[in-house]
Design an enzyme around this catalytic site. Sequence first.
Site, mmCIF file in Angstrom:
data_model
loop_
_atom_site.group_PDB
_atom_site.id
_atom_site.type_symbol
_atom_site.label_atom_id
_atom_site.label_comp_id
_atom_site.label_asym_id
_atom_site.label_seq_id
_atom_site.Cartn_x
_atom_site.Cartn_y
_atom_site.Cartn_z
ATOM 1 N N GLN A 13 3.153 5.779 4.242
ATOM 2 C CA GLN A 13 2.498 6.005 5.536
ATOM 3 C C GLN A 13 3.239 5.316 6.694
ATOM 4 O OE1 GLN A 13 -1.736 4.997 5.375
ATOM 5 N NE2 GLN A 13 -1.748 4.904 7.604
ATOM 6 N N ASP A 51 13.205 3.282 -8.898
ATOM 7 C CA ASP A 51 12.165 2.324 -9.270
ATOM 8 C C ASP A 51 12.663 0.900 -9.002
ATOM 9 O OD1 ASP A 51 10.282 0.760 -10.459
ATOM 10 O OD2 ASP A 51 10.416 1.722 -12.449
ATOM 11 N N LEU A 71 8.315 -2.277 2.341
ATOM 12 C CA LEU A 71 6.998 -1.642 2.431
ATOM 13 C C LEU A 71 6.587 -1.012 1.100
ATOM 14 C CD1 LEU A 71 7.395 0.324 5.807
ATOM 15 C CD2 LEU A 71 6.608 -2.027 5.480
ATOM 16 N N GLY A 73 5.463 -0.319 -2.775
ATOM 17 C CA GLY A 73 4.431 -0.947 -3.616
ATOM 18 C C GLY A 73 3.130 -0.185 -3.487
ATOM 19 N N HIS A 113 -6.099 -7.462 3.411
ATOM 20 C CA HIS A 113 -6.941 -7.563 2.216
ATOM 21 C C HIS A 113 -6.679 -8.847 1.430
ATOM 22 C CE1 HIS A 113 -8.834 -3.871 3.183
ATOM 23 N NE2 HIS A 113 -7.628 -3.354 3.411
ATOM 24 N N TYR A 136 -5.657 -5.640 -5.279
ATOM 25 C CA TYR A 136 -4.609 -5.332 -4.299
ATOM 26 C C TYR A 136 -4.414 -6.522 -3.339
ATOM 27 C CZ TYR A 136 -2.727 -3.345 0.038
ATOM 28 O OH TYR A 136 -2.010 -3.127 1.186
ATOM 29 N N LYS A 140 -1.235 -9.351 -2.711
ATOM 30 C CA LYS A 140 -0.601 -9.724 -1.438
ATOM 31 C C LYS A 140 -0.614 -11.246 -1.262
ATOM 32 C CE LYS A 140 0.523 -5.587 -0.266
ATOM 33 N NZ LYS A 140 1.942 -5.202 -0.309
ATOM 34 N N ARG A 174 -14.511 -0.420 12.581
ATOM 35 C CA ARG A 174 -13.734 -1.562 12.064
ATOM 36 C C ARG A 174 -12.358 -1.649 12.727
ATOM 37 N NH1 ARG A 174 -10.131 -1.674 7.707
ATOM 38 N NH2 ARG A 174 -9.743 -3.775 6.911
HETATM 39 C C1 15L Z 1 -4.241 -1.769 3.809
HETATM 40 O O1 15L Z 1 -3.698 -2.758 3.317
HETATM 41 C C2 15L Z 1 -3.978 -0.408 3.284
HETATM 42 O O2 15L Z 1 -2.663 -0.257 2.803
HETATM 43 C C3 15L Z 1 -4.312 0.675 4.277
HETATM 44 O O3 15L Z 1 -4.382 1.910 3.569
HETATM 45 C C4 15L Z 1 -5.630 0.401 5.015
HETATM 46 O O4 15L Z 1 -6.701 0.460 4.126
HETATM 47 C C5 15L Z 1 -5.584 -0.958 5.655
HETATM 48 O O5 15L Z 1 -5.228 -1.961 4.731
HETATM 49 C C6 15L Z 1 -6.924 -1.349 6.314
HETATM 50 O O6 15L Z 1 -7.485 -2.384 5.950
HETATM 51 O O7 15L Z 1 -7.365 -0.611 7.186
#
Ligand code: 15L
Length: 271
Positions: A13, A51, A71, A73, A113, A136, A140, A174
């Site tokens: 993205q 990969d 980026l 992953g 996150h 996830y 991070k 949000r």
């Molecule tokens: C992220 O880390 C995601 O990759 C993305 O898809 C969104 O969900 C974003 O966070 C978010 O929190 O809006």
Amino acid sequence: MTKKIALSGASGQMGRVLRPALLQRGVALRSAGGRQALQPLVEGEDVMHGDLCDPAVVDRLLAGVDVLIHLAGTSVERPLPEIIDNNLRGLVEVYEGARRQGVRRVVFASSNHAIGMYPVAERLRLDCALRPDGFYGLSKAWGEALARMYWDQHGIESVCVRIGSCLARPTEPRHLSTWFGHEDLLHFIDRCIQAPPLGFLVVWGVSANTRSWWDNRGAEALGYVPRQNAEDYAAEILAGPNPLDAVGRHFQGGSFAAMHYTRGEIAADGR
Ligand code: 15L
């Protein structure tokens, strides 16, 4: 001297936004996709795929590179084995490759996150404790610690960017706090390429949102000065629906925080 920049996750993205923009700016870029080959956007473009758990692929990506924008992953909540392969093992291979190839700086795509279990009522500084909202987010948090270790042990610089919601425009309530606009993203990456030595730095990847939860004081050395503000869209967004349930509205991680939550209902006042 012209810097050589590598971009992993070029078909993702954010990669799809960054790759053409960096090429247009004349950046000496090597872009990597995952499983599928990238079609060159301009004649002779330096592209590859593979990969990143394979050291030979990583070496191809990083040979002669000054700065890696990493980026690639898994970018959403997924079963643990996938997260371990892509975000833990893959990241070790990338940093080991950076060490072998003498890469000076890595821009590591961390995420909000990593702190998603903070209530939206809290304002966070860069040195806040990590509170991941799933596997996830946990990956991070681990990635930030890994980046720190490679600076401390091997002198590889990292900018760990805790990305909010990187979108062309905010689309839900949000995002009024989490939006990271594309113009700001480009300026941010430009600073990551140009900034003088930074060592290890954590920074919020967020626009200048009036309702932001995140305070970038301490990251001034990067020279990132966001200009976009989700508030410009507030009236329109607040007139529409909010897709989040009560749990998702309570925590900064939104729907990610709500996904596995079993502690019971959050009271109607959001506390
Ligand atoms: C992220 O880390 C995601 O990759 C993305 O898809 C969104 O969900 C974003 O966070 C978010 O929190 O809006």
